[in-house]
Design an enzyme around this catalytic site. Structure first.
Site, mmCIF file in Angstrom:
data_model
loop_
_atom_site.group_PDB
_atom_site.id
_atom_site.type_symbol
_atom_site.label_atom_id
_atom_site.label_comp_id
_atom_site.label_asym_id
_atom_site.label_seq_id
_atom_site.Cartn_x
_atom_site.Cartn_y
_atom_site.Cartn_z
ATOM 1 N N ALA A 9 38.068 -0.277 9.948
ATOM 2 C CA ALA A 9 36.978 -0.426 10.982
ATOM 3 C C ALA A 9 35.856 -1.078 10.718
ATOM 4 C CB ALA A 9 36.781 0.977 11.510
ATOM 5 N N ASP A 43 22.890 10.459 12.317
ATOM 6 C CA ASP A 43 23.783 9.625 13.280
ATOM 7 C C ASP A 43 25.015 10.203 13.950
ATOM 8 O OD1 ASP A 43 24.116 6.985 14.298
ATOM 9 O OD2 ASP A 43 25.006 5.943 12.709
ATOM 10 N N GLY A 69 31.569 -1.421 11.290
ATOM 11 C CA GLY A 69 30.411 -0.890 12.149
ATOM 12 C C GLY A 69 28.975 -1.602 11.553
ATOM 13 N N GLY A 70 28.013 -1.113 12.167
ATOM 14 C CA GLY A 70 26.792 -1.757 11.976
ATOM 15 C C GLY A 70 26.187 -1.523 10.424
ATOM 16 N N MET A 71 26.954 -0.562 9.789
ATOM 17 C CA MET A 71 26.589 -0.644 8.386
ATOM 18 C C MET A 71 27.402 -0.863 7.299
ATOM 19 S SD MET A 71 24.764 3.541 8.482
ATOM 20 C CE MET A 71 24.096 4.093 9.995
ATOM 21 N N ALA A 72 28.507 -0.861 7.687
ATOM 22 C CA ALA A 72 29.652 -1.194 6.602
ATOM 23 C C ALA A 72 31.110 -1.177 7.283
ATOM 24 C CB ALA A 72 29.868 0.202 5.894
ATOM 25 N N THR A 73 31.975 -1.946 6.489
ATOM 26 C CA THR A 73 33.325 -2.088 6.766
ATOM 27 C C THR A 73 33.924 -0.800 5.992
ATOM 28 O OG1 THR A 73 32.923 -4.511 7.031
ATOM 29 C CG2 THR A 73 35.280 -3.707 6.850
ATOM 30 N N LYS A 105 34.337 2.593 1.841
ATOM 31 C CA LYS A 105 33.523 2.111 2.614
ATOM 32 C C LYS A 105 32.485 1.133 1.917
ATOM 33 C CE LYS A 105 31.880 4.174 6.490
ATOM 34 N NZ LYS A 105 31.552 5.017 7.510
#
Length: 299
Positions: free
Chosen positions: A25, A144, A27-31, A47
């Site tokens: 996946a 979050d 996301g905005g912070m990490a893969t 991550k």
């Protein structure tokens, strides 16, 4: 002519230990990647933080906060929390090594099947609150909470599948959930807020005090769970389809609408529970996830 883009992380050996197998996946912070821990011969999730978070003059501040928060998350042991095994920096790659959880997440469940049945929704909320309560007892705030960070692990879940392959009516009986990303949100929020004045987070779940002043405590997580509960029982967010600034305005200036306004058979007690968790005044909410969990169990 089609252009094929290959993720450069695939096949890489991170820190001489974690062999990246597949991307799970982004996301905005990490893969997030599925990887093999060669030292312990086990499957893990790695991550990898997006490089821009550690760029520039404030990169060292982010890395320092990231390490500190990762250590705090690693001390949190609870069956409802995705375990953090390791953290490190390999060149320009800041990473976390975590428990690999096969299955899906609540966001995909909601997208596939819509609202959960009421009993399952309350069960999922209770499991999320139990995990958050363990964190709050240690002074750790998630910051979050959202469906993407609630991983769904069905009893029949297998890598590459989902926990709901055979359950068209909603999350299947016996499904467990695990909360992910403790610590990461705090590390990124601190460096982002300090350097840019930007409030980081999914605005749909942000408590009013986060939007107006950036303050955050256990009651902030409770607010996010209130919005999550609304979404689980109605199948939609309270302010779906609006711009982030409009959503933020609603959270600051208006009470969350009652779930029964969309689902008329929902009992008043559910409306009251959501209203309590998502009260605009933090003083009117349960003081932490443990108190919120007690309210769900009483309901």
């Amino acid at each position: 002519m089609a252009i094929t883009t290959t993720d450069p992380m695939l096949g890489r050996l991170v820190d001489g230990r974690y062999e990246i197998v597949a991307r799970v996946a982004r996301g905005g912070m990490a893969t997030v990647y599925r990887a093999t821990d060669r030292r312990l011969d086990r499957e893990v999730a790695v991550k990898v933080m997006h490089p821009h978070l550690a760029d520039g003059v404030d990169g060292a501040a982010f890395v320092s906060r990231f390490r500190r928060e990762a250590r705090a998350a690693a001390r949190l042991t609870h069956p409802g929390v995705v375990a953090v095994y390791d953290q490190g920096v390999d060149g320009d790659t800041s990473y976390l090594a975590m428990e690999y959880v096969p299955g899906t997440n609540l966001r995909r469940e909601l997208h596939t099947s819509g609202a959960l049945t009421l009993d399952r929704a309350l069960d999922v909320v209770a499991q999320v609150l139990a995990a958050l309560a363990a964190a709050h007892r240690k002074g750790l705030v998630h910051r979050d909470v959202k469906p993407e960070n609630v991983l769904v692990v069905g009893d029949d879940a297998v890598p590459g599948g989902t926990a709901q392959d055979d359950a068209p009516g909603g999350t299947p009986p016996g499904t467990r959930v695990k909360v992910a990303d403790f610590g990461l949100a705090r590390a990124v929020t601190e460096v982002t807020t300090t350097t840019t004045g930007t409030v980081l987070g999914t605005v749909a779940y942000l408590a009013p005090e986060v939007i107006t002043s950036g303050t955050c405590d256990a009651r902030t997580d409770v607010y996010a769970v209130g919005v999550l509960a609304y979404e689980l029982v109605t199948g939609t967010l309270p302010y779906a389809g609006e711009t982030p600034i409009q959503v933020a305005f609603h959270h600051v200036h208006e009470d969350l609408p009652a779930p029964s306004a969309l689902v008329d058979w929902l009992p008043a007690e559910v409306d009251a529970l959501v209203a309590s968790f998502a009260a605009r005044d933090a003083e009117r909410r349960p003081p932490d996830a443990g108190a919120a969990l007690a309210a769900v169990e009483a309901l």
